[in-house]
Design a protein around this motif. Structure first.
Motif, mmCIF file in Angstrom:
data_model
loop_
_atom_site.group_PDB
_atom_site.id
_atom_site.type_symbol
_atom_site.label_atom_id
_atom_site.label_comp_id
_atom_site.label_asym_id
_atom_site.label_seq_id
_atom_site.Cartn_x
_atom_site.Cartn_y
_atom_site.Cartn_z
ATOM 1 N N CYS A 57 0.812 -1.222 0.000
ATOM 2 C CA CYS A 57 0.000 0.000 0.000
ATOM 3 C C CYS A 57 0.845 1.271 0.000
ATOM 4 O O CYS A 57 0.433 2.289 -0.557
ATOM 5 N N MET A 58 2.039 1.225 0.608
ATOM 6 C CA MET A 58 2.858 2.431 0.695
ATOM 7 C C MET A 58 3.970 2.491 -0.334
ATOM 8 O O MET A 58 4.564 3.536 -0.550
ATOM 9 N N LEU A 59 4.255 1.368 -0.987
ATOM 10 C CA LEU A 59 5.317 1.375 -1.986
ATOM 11 C C LEU A 59 4.787 1.235 -3.410
ATOM 12 O O LEU A 59 5.531 0.976 -4.337
ATOM 13 N N ARG A 60 3.474 1.443 -3.558
ATOM 14 C CA ARG A 60 2.918 1.584 -4.903
ATOM 15 C C ARG A 60 3.426 2.894 -5.518
ATOM 16 O O ARG A 60 4.009 3.732 -4.841
ATOM 17 N N ALA A 61 3.112 3.078 -6.794
ATOM 18 C CA ALA A 61 3.365 4.378 -7.417
ATOM 19 C C ALA A 61 2.576 5.449 -6.661
ATOM 20 O O ALA A 61 1.467 5.183 -6.181
ATOM 21 N N PRO A 62 3.134 6.665 -6.526
ATOM 22 C CA PRO A 62 2.428 7.715 -5.785
ATOM 23 C C PRO A 62 0.996 7.949 -6.258
ATOM 24 O O PRO A 62 0.095 8.166 -5.437
ATOM 25 N N GLY A 80 -3.833 -2.784 9.643
ATOM 26 C CA GLY A 80 -4.815 -1.730 9.841
ATOM 27 C C GLY A 80 -6.187 -2.296 10.147
ATOM 28 O O GLY A 80 -6.372 -3.509 10.299
ATOM 29 N N GLU A 81 -7.164 -1.403 10.211
ATOM 30 C CA GLU A 81 -8.537 -1.811 10.467
ATOM 31 C C GLU A 81 -9.234 -2.150 9.153
ATOM 32 O O GLU A 81 -8.733 -1.860 8.061
ATOM 33 N N SER A 82 -10.378 -2.772 9.255
ATOM 34 C CA SER A 82 -11.152 -3.130 8.066
ATOM 35 C C SER A 82 -11.406 -1.888 7.216
ATOM 36 O O SER A 82 -11.828 -0.852 7.721
ATOM 37 N N GLY A 83 -11.107 -1.996 5.939
ATOM 38 C CA GLY A 83 -11.280 -0.871 5.033
ATOM 39 C C GLY A 83 -10.033 -0.043 4.832
ATOM 40 O O GLY A 83 -9.969 0.762 3.897
ATOM 41 N N ASP A 84 -9.021 -0.191 5.707
ATOM 42 C CA ASP A 84 -7.762 0.524 5.548
ATOM 43 C C ASP A 84 -6.953 -0.092 4.405
ATOM 44 O O ASP A 84 -7.126 -1.279 4.075
ATOM 45 N N PRO A 85 -6.035 0.677 3.808
ATOM 46 C CA PRO A 85 -5.196 0.121 2.733
ATOM 47 C C PRO A 85 -4.365 -1.074 3.180
ATOM 48 O O PRO A 85 -3.986 -1.905 2.347
ATOM 49 N N ALA A 140 -5.364 -3.290 5.643
ATOM 50 C CA ALA A 140 -6.188 -4.247 6.383
ATOM 51 C C ALA A 140 -5.643 -5.656 6.173
ATOM 52 O O ALA A 140 -5.222 -6.004 5.065
ATOM 53 N N PRO A 141 -5.588 -6.482 7.222
ATOM 54 C CA PRO A 141 -4.999 -7.819 7.094
ATOM 55 C C PRO A 141 -5.559 -8.608 5.916
ATOM 56 O O PRO A 141 -6.760 -8.627 5.666
ATOM 57 N N ASN A 142 -4.637 -9.226 5.189
ATOM 58 C CA ASN A 142 -4.932 -10.097 4.045
ATOM 59 C C ASN A 142 -5.433 -9.356 2.811
ATOM 60 O O ASN A 142 -5.779 -9.993 1.813
ATOM 61 N N SER A 143 -5.441 -8.028 2.862
ATOM 62 C CA SER A 143 -5.767 -7.260 1.662
ATOM 63 C C SER A 143 -4.510 -7.157 0.797
ATOM 64 O O SER A 143 -3.395 -7.392 1.269
ATOM 65 N N PRO A 144 -4.654 -6.806 -0.489
ATOM 66 C CA PRO A 144 -3.469 -6.677 -1.349
ATOM 67 C C PRO A 144 -2.446 -5.677 -0.806
ATOM 68 O O PRO A 144 -1.236 -5.916 -0.888
ATOM 69 N N GLY A 145 -2.921 -4.574 -0.244
ATOM 70 C CA GLY A 145 -2.007 -3.553 0.266
ATOM 71 C C GLY A 145 -1.255 -3.957 1.512
ATOM 72 O O GLY A 145 -0.216 -3.367 1.843
ATOM 73 N N TRP A 146 -1.744 -4.946 2.237
ATOM 74 C CA TRP A 146 -1.134 -5.423 3.486
ATOM 75 C C TRP A 146 0.099 -6.276 3.240
ATOM 76 O O TRP A 146 0.973 -6.386 4.096
ATOM 77 N N GLN A 147 0.213 -6.846 2.060
ATOM 78 C CA GLN A 147 1.292 -7.784 1.771
ATOM 79 C C GLN A 147 2.655 -7.089 1.808
ATOM 80 O O GLN A 147 2.784 -5.920 1.435
ATOM 81 N N LEU A 148 3.674 -7.835 2.230
ATOM 82 C CA LEU A 148 5.037 -7.314 2.208
ATOM 83 C C LEU A 148 5.540 -7.227 0.772
ATOM 84 O O LEU A 148 5.270 -8.107 -0.049
ATOM 85 N N VAL A 149 6.284 -6.180 0.476
ATOM 86 C CA VAL A 149 6.819 -5.984 -0.874
ATOM 87 C C VAL A 149 7.972 -6.937 -1.161
ATOM 88 O O VAL A 149 8.079 -7.466 -2.270
ATOM 89 N N PHE A 150 8.830 -7.152 -0.172
ATOM 90 C CA PHE A 150 10.004 -7.996 -0.386
ATOM 91 C C PHE A 150 9.736 -9.403 0.152
ATOM 92 O O PHE A 150 9.449 -9.572 1.336
ATOM 93 N N PRO A 151 9.832 -10.415 -0.697
ATOM 94 C CA PRO A 151 9.657 -11.795 -0.219
ATOM 95 C C PRO A 151 10.658 -12.105 0.888
ATOM 96 O O PRO A 151 11.826 -11.701 0.815
#
Length: 207
Positions: free
Chosen positions: A35-40, A78-83, A85-96
């Motif tokens: 969620c934070m390392l996407r394109a701006p 984060g909470e439900s609806g946040d970028p 939020a657990p198991n959402s695409p944005g929650w995933q780590l960028v680096f394996p």
């Protein structure tokens, strides 16, 4: 899979724990999530491209070091609806993550709060910090590490945040770069050591 360290996951005393960390060096990667390392323009921090590249370089150096540091990935939930939020695409780590590295999930800015992070980082360990966000998790976690007695190193251009809207000042905007510089100055005054990307080649060798 890497070991997750929350109250509901594996014990810290696994025989696979590596490297041993009696007196050691630790690389702490804070909230390096999609969620934070996407394109701006897609919601990432303004410096997402640069900070991604720099942290990738630091992580590669750490993993290939003759005596690798302990590597710990912090993931904010984060909470439900946040970028994030657990198991959402944005929650995933960028680096394996690698099998012997650790993942610690957190709910607060301070990565030590409500987690087992303190069990992974001895009080006399040198802590190298990179990640998100400069004025939240980075500030809070570095401050706690200092209070524990850790030597703390923050790498410039390897942490980042968003522009800050000054709602109390007619909506004026402080750029992310200025916020990052403010936090660097604040943490350096408190006792954090600031290093540059040019220092990275020597970061994980004997100094």
């Amino acid at each position: 899979m890497p070991r997750h360290l929350t109250d509901n996951h594996h014990s810290l005393h696994s025989s696979h724990q590596s490297p041993p960390c009696l007196t050691c060096r630790v690389l702490l990667l804070l909230d390096l999530q999609v969620c934070m390392l996407r394109a701006p323009k897609e919601g990432g921090v303004p410096s997402s491209t640069t900070v991604y590249r720099n942290i990738e370089h630091i992580l590669d150096r750490a993993r290939s070091a003759k005596q690798p540091p302990r590597i710990i990935h912090i993931r904010n939930s984060g909470e439900s609806g946040d970028p994030d939020a657990p198991n959402s695409p944005g929650w995933q780590l960028v680096f394996p993550t690698l099998e012997h590295e650790f993942i610690v999930d957190k709910l607060k800015n301070n990565a030590f709060a409500g987690t087992r992070l303190a069990e992974l980082i001895p009080r006399d360990a040198e802590l190298i910090v990179v990640g998100m966000q400069s004025d939240y998790c980075v500030r809070a976690t570095c401050s706690t590490a200092l209070s524990r007695g850790n030597t703390v190193i923050l790498i410039k251009e390897a942490h980042a945040t968003y522009d800050r809207i000054e709602v109390w000042n007619r909506g004026m905007v402080t750029t992310a770069r200025d916020v990052e510089s403010e936090i660097e100055a604040e943490l350096e005054e408190a006792g954090v050591n600031l290093l540059c990307m040019s220092d990275v080649p020597h970061l994980f060798s004997d100094r």
